[in-house]
Write a protein that holds these residues in place. Structure first.
Motif, mmCIF file in Angstrom:
data_model
loop_
_atom_site.group_PDB
_atom_site.id
_atom_site.type_symbol
_atom_site.label_atom_id
_atom_site.label_comp_id
_atom_site.label_asym_id
_atom_site.label_seq_id
_atom_site.Cartn_x
_atom_site.Cartn_y
_atom_site.Cartn_z
ATOM 1 N N VAL A 137 72.792 19.196 -33.636
ATOM 2 C CA VAL A 137 71.928 20.223 -34.252
ATOM 3 C C VAL A 137 72.749 21.121 -35.155
ATOM 4 C CG1 VAL A 137 70.520 22.252 -33.746
ATOM 5 C CG2 VAL A 137 70.196 20.161 -32.438
ATOM 6 N N GLN B 159 71.604 20.636 -39.059
ATOM 7 C CA GLN B 159 70.443 21.514 -39.142
ATOM 8 C C GLN B 159 69.972 21.683 -40.579
ATOM 9 O OE1 GLN B 159 71.056 25.305 -37.352
ATOM 10 N NE2 GLN B 159 68.908 25.889 -37.415
ATOM 11 N N LEU C 243 65.011 21.994 -37.704
ATOM 12 C CA LEU C 243 65.564 21.930 -36.356
ATOM 13 C C LEU C 243 65.655 23.321 -35.759
ATOM 14 C CD1 LEU C 243 68.471 19.449 -36.970
ATOM 15 C CD2 LEU C 243 66.396 18.979 -35.692
ATOM 16 N N HIS D 80 67.441 25.747 -33.097
ATOM 17 C CA HIS D 80 68.722 25.767 -32.414
ATOM 18 C C HIS D 80 68.494 25.628 -30.923
ATOM 19 C CE1 HIS D 80 72.661 27.304 -31.092
ATOM 20 N NE2 HIS D 80 73.064 26.792 -32.226
#
Length: 468
Positions: free
Chosen positions: A354, A358, A369, A371
């Motif tokens: 991620v 991201q 995305l 977190h």
């Protein structure tokens, strides 16, 4: 039983010949073993062949092993001459009884390079040795050497074919198909050998390391093979919940799959999924199309967005399925540290993925995305364009499909929305993991399970929490 040195030599030579005859009589022998028998009770051969199983009575091993060992050492010291057939029989007998004798494998390497042996025969001998000694490091090392020779032969044939691009295209196609079938067959056989060895010896590091090597050298970039391995290993790890090596292998497969998926958008436009192989098309070979005057994205840009969306969905599903597997196993088999260690590794991989992707997966795509430490553990953010009939303020758009009694009626004119209508699984987040730990602790009666759950929660707070 033989007593004098001459009688022992005659006995051992007969046993070596009996072993060679057993393989000629039944080329499908699939397992070897030693039959407990302190002394020779009958005047018969100590080699027993029942169906596809080969057994050696234990009383003769103390005569047989020193004999073939000394014969081979004398040959290497050039003090005794052996013809090629005798070398094949002696090394075969020696390695079935002691597969960690490196000199014997080296002799067989020389015989293979001279053309006396073929790679398939040596792989077969190694497979039989592993049925009795599944952790033998020298056997696994020799298998990798033989497989490398097979790969070198294939690459040499391909190189010669490129240099002599002359005549029969049909013959080249048939030869390529044969080479592909041979590699595919060898790959399947190696996976089977590794599975059998891992089942015979728990936490068999040598077998799992060999399995990783085979995939790295014989299936590099083949997403379908890696995904099939991940799926087939699901049942195995469910039956071996304390075998850390098996879960480490799943971690390797997961990382390789994600790496292949993440490499695709950068260099090519691909149409690939874990269920099928990759078909890559270089960007330069695609027909050029400009953006429309009304601001809509061009066909190439739209294709890139669809590829990015498909890759994101695939990665999310991989992590979601792996975390689901961890949850099921932890709840079904409490008190196993291996399961908690695997969950920790998978969640750490997701957290790193991620952080690294991201921006690349949210740019030019409707999916964004979240977190892993976001308080909302729901699905990834979806922009107003891809929400199922909701505007920015939660109101219905005038031209969006209606919802009647909870039934979603898609707009038949919007094919993209039909493709996006699949509900994405919830991504792993820090709140969901803490919630899972709390649920485990709430109904926990196992002391070790409670200890592992508390250690996992502490790791989440100190490692994942501090990184955010």
């Amino acid at each position: 039983m033989a007593e004098s040195e001459e009688e022992v030599d005659v006995l051992v030579q007969r046993v070596v010949k009996d072993i060679a005859n057993a393989f000629k009589k039944n080329p499908s022998i699939d397992e070897i073993g030693v039959i407990p028998c302190p002394e020779a009770r009958y005047n018969r051969s100590p080699i027993v062949l029942v169906e596809n199983k080969l057994g050696v009575e234990s009383w003769c091993v103390k005569f047989l092993l020193p004999y073939v060992h000394n014969k081979l050492l004398l040959y290497r010291q050039r003090k005794h001459w052996l013809d090629r057939e005798a070398l094949v029989d002696i090394t075969c007998t020696l390695l079935l009884l002691n597969p960690d004798f490196t000199t014997a494998w080296n002799v067989r390497k020389e015989l293979l390079q001279c053309g006396v042996l073929n790679p398939e025969k040596d792989l077969y001998l190694g497979k039989l040795a592993l049925t009795k000694f599944p952790k033998s490091p020298e056997t696994w090392i020799h298998r990798r050497w033989v497989l490398q020779q097979v790969l070198n032969q294939v690459s040499t044939l391909d190189h010669n074919k490129n240099q002599q691009q002359a005549e029969a295209v049909q013959a080249d196609a048939e030869r390529n198909e044969q080479l592909g079938d041979r590699l595919a067959r060898t790959l399947r056989q190696e996976m089977k050998v590794c599975s059998d060895a891992a089942g015979r010896y728990p936490s068999n590091y040598n077998a799992w390391s060999h399995r990783i090597w085979v995939l790295q050298h014989m299936a590099r970039g083949n997403v379908k093979v890696f995904h099939d391995e991940l799926s087939s290993m699901r049942l195995w790890v469910s039956m071996h919940v304390s075998d850390h090596s098996g879960f480490h292998y799943r971690q390797f497969l997961l990382k390789e799959l994600i790496a292949e998926i993440c490499k695709r958008p950068a260099r090519t436009s691909t149409s690939c999924s874990p269920q099928r192989g990759c078909s890559t098309v270089p960007e330069g070979s695609r027909p050029h199309s400009r953006s429309h005057s009304n601001g809509e994205p061009s066909g190439q840009e739209a294709g890139g967005e669809e590829d990015s969306r498909a890759d994101f969905t695939t990665v999310l599903q991989l992590f979601h399925q792996e975390m689901d597997l961890c949850s099921d196993l932890i709840q079904s088999f409490p008190g196993h540290e291996t399961l908690w260690s695997h969950r920790r590794h998978v969640f750490y991989l997701w957290d790193q993925w991620v952080r690294e992707h991201q921006h690349s997966y949210s740019r030019g795509s409707d999916c964004k995305l979240n977190h892993v430490t976001d308080p909302d553990p729901g699905v990834p953010e979806i922009s107003s364009q891809s929400c199922a009939g909701h505007g920015v303020n939660g109101q219905k758009h005038a031209g969006e499909p209606m919802e009647v009694d909870g039934l979603f009626l898609p707009d038949p004119h919007n094919s993209k929305r039909l493709k996006r209508g699949v509900l994405l699984p919830c991504p792993p987040t820090l709140p969901t993991e803490l919630s899972f730990v709390s649920s485990v602790l709430g109904g926990c009666c196992n002391t070790e399970q409670r200890h592992f759950a508390l250690a996992y929660r502490k790791w989440l707070d100190t490692v994942i929490g501090l990184q955010s």
